[in-house]
Each structure stands twice: as C-alpha cells, then as structure tokens.
Design a protein around this motif. Structure first.
Motif, short mmCIF file in Angstrom:
data_model
loop_
_atom_site.label_atom_id
_atom_site.label_comp_id
_atom_site.label_asym_id
_atom_site.label_seq_id
_atom_site.Cartn_x
_atom_site.Cartn_y
_atom_site.Cartn_z
N LEU A 1 -5.81 3.89 -5.97
CA LEU A 1 -6.60 4.87 -6.17
C LEU A 1 -6.77 5.98 -5.24
O LEU A 1 -7.26 7.10 -5.69
CB LEU A 1 -7.88 4.33 -6.91
CG LEU A 1 -7.91 3.39 -7.94
CD1 LEU A 1 -9.01 2.89 -8.46
CD2 LEU A 1 -7.03 3.97 -9.15
N THR A 2 -6.81 5.63 -4.20
CA THR A 2 -7.07 6.72 -3.17
C THR A 2 -6.11 7.28 -2.41
O THR A 2 -6.32 8.09 -1.58
CB THR A 2 -8.18 6.16 -2.14
OG1 THR A 2 -7.59 5.26 -1.40
CG2 THR A 2 -9.60 5.72 -2.90
N ARG A 3 -4.92 7.02 -2.53
CA ARG A 3 -3.73 7.59 -1.86
C ARG A 3 -3.53 8.88 -2.58
O ARG A 3 -2.85 9.32 -3.58
CB ARG A 3 -2.52 6.69 -2.24
CG ARG A 3 -3.01 5.36 -1.15
CD ARG A 3 -1.60 4.49 -1.43
NE ARG A 3 -0.43 5.04 -0.67
CZ ARG A 3 0.78 4.68 -0.55
NH1 ARG A 3 0.90 3.32 -0.85
NH2 ARG A 3 1.70 5.17 0.20
N PRO A 4 -3.87 10.18 -1.88
CA PRO A 4 -3.81 11.42 -2.22
C PRO A 4 -2.28 12.00 -2.47
O PRO A 4 -2.00 12.84 -3.20
CB PRO A 4 -4.76 12.12 -1.60
CG PRO A 4 -4.75 11.48 -0.22
CD PRO A 4 -4.45 10.18 -0.61
N GLN B 1 0.16 10.03 -8.94
CA GLN B 1 -0.40 8.51 -9.55
C GLN B 1 -0.19 8.68 -11.24
O GLN B 1 -0.65 9.64 -11.86
CB GLN B 1 -1.76 8.34 -9.38
CG GLN B 1 -2.46 8.22 -7.80
CD GLN B 1 -3.71 7.78 -7.62
OE1 GLN B 1 -4.52 8.10 -8.48
NE2 GLN B 1 -4.12 7.29 -6.41
N ASP C 1 -6.55 -2.33 -5.13
CA ASP C 1 -7.21 -1.28 -6.06
C ASP C 1 -7.53 -0.11 -5.54
O ASP C 1 -7.20 1.13 -5.64
CB ASP C 1 -8.44 -1.56 -6.92
CG ASP C 1 -7.84 -2.60 -7.88
OD1 ASP C 1 -6.52 -2.72 -8.46
OD2 ASP C 1 -8.70 -3.36 -8.70
N TRP C 2 -8.37 -0.22 -4.25
CA TRP C 2 -8.64 0.89 -3.45
C TRP C 2 -7.47 1.79 -2.81
O TRP C 2 -7.45 3.09 -2.84
CB TRP C 2 -9.72 0.38 -2.26
CG TRP C 2 -10.15 1.79 -1.50
CD1 TRP C 2 -11.15 2.68 -1.86
CD2 TRP C 2 -9.50 1.96 -0.22
NE1 TRP C 2 -11.22 3.42 -0.87
CE2 TRP C 2 -10.34 3.08 0.25
CE3 TRP C 2 -8.78 1.48 0.77
CZ2 TRP C 2 -10.11 3.54 1.34
CZ3 TRP C 2 -8.41 2.09 1.86
CH2 TRP C 2 -9.40 3.14 2.09
#
Length: 102
Positions: free
Chosen positions: A36-39, A43, A32-33
């Motif tokens: 959610l944090t792949r810039p 998304q 999940d991390w």
C-alpha cells in the motif's frame, strides 16, 4: 526428566506458539504495508483489494488459533451421558462369560 523441566518445556512451547502467531501476523501486515505504501509502483485497485482480502482470510485462522483456549470454558454439545448406549447393550447381551479363560 524432572517435573520442573517438563513445566519449563511446556511453557516454552506455549510461548513459542504465541510468538509464531505474532510473527505470522507481522509478516502479513508488513506485506500489506509494503503493497500500500510503494509510491513508485502503479497500484491496481483490484490487486490491492485482493491482497488485503487474502491477508484477512489468512489472519482469521491465525487469530482463532491464538485465542482458542482463552476465555470461557469449553462447552460440550448436548449429548447423552457416557455409557448410555453401552449400558443398554450391556443389559441386553445374551452371551455368558466363559467359566474358564483358555
């Protein structure tokens, strides 16, 4: 096998079960991390929501299994006392036991 070795094996299996549950939850949280944090990846809200819901659906049985035997003692459903049906059948049987077993 001595009693102390059996106790040590049981403790290792119990600790291994808990560690396996923690490791599975860590993998789910890490997935999940990362999602959610792949810039640099665009998304999709649908993709993120479906992965988070799937992770939650997988985490619930893991947590229930980890905490299944902790807390209050087991509550058995209300049922007739053991031997209820057997006792009734035992008193109503019509066959005799043979005098001699062959």
């Amino acid at each position: 096998m001595t009693a102390s070795l059996r106790a040590l094996r049981a403790l290792a299996l119990l600790a291994g079960f808990c560690l396996m549950g923690v490791a599975l939850l860590a993998v789910l949280i890490a997935a999940d991390w990362v999602l959610l944090t792949r810039p640099f990846v665009t998304q999709s809200v649908h993709l993120v929501l479906s992965v988070v819901v799937a992770t939650g659906a997988l985490a619930v049985p893991i947590l229930r299994g980890m905490f299944a035997f902790r807390g209050s003692p087991t509550r058995w459903p209300s049922s007739p006392p053991p031997g209820g049906l057997h006792g009734r059948l035992r008193t109503t049987r019509t066959r005799r036991r043979p005098n001699e077993w062959r």
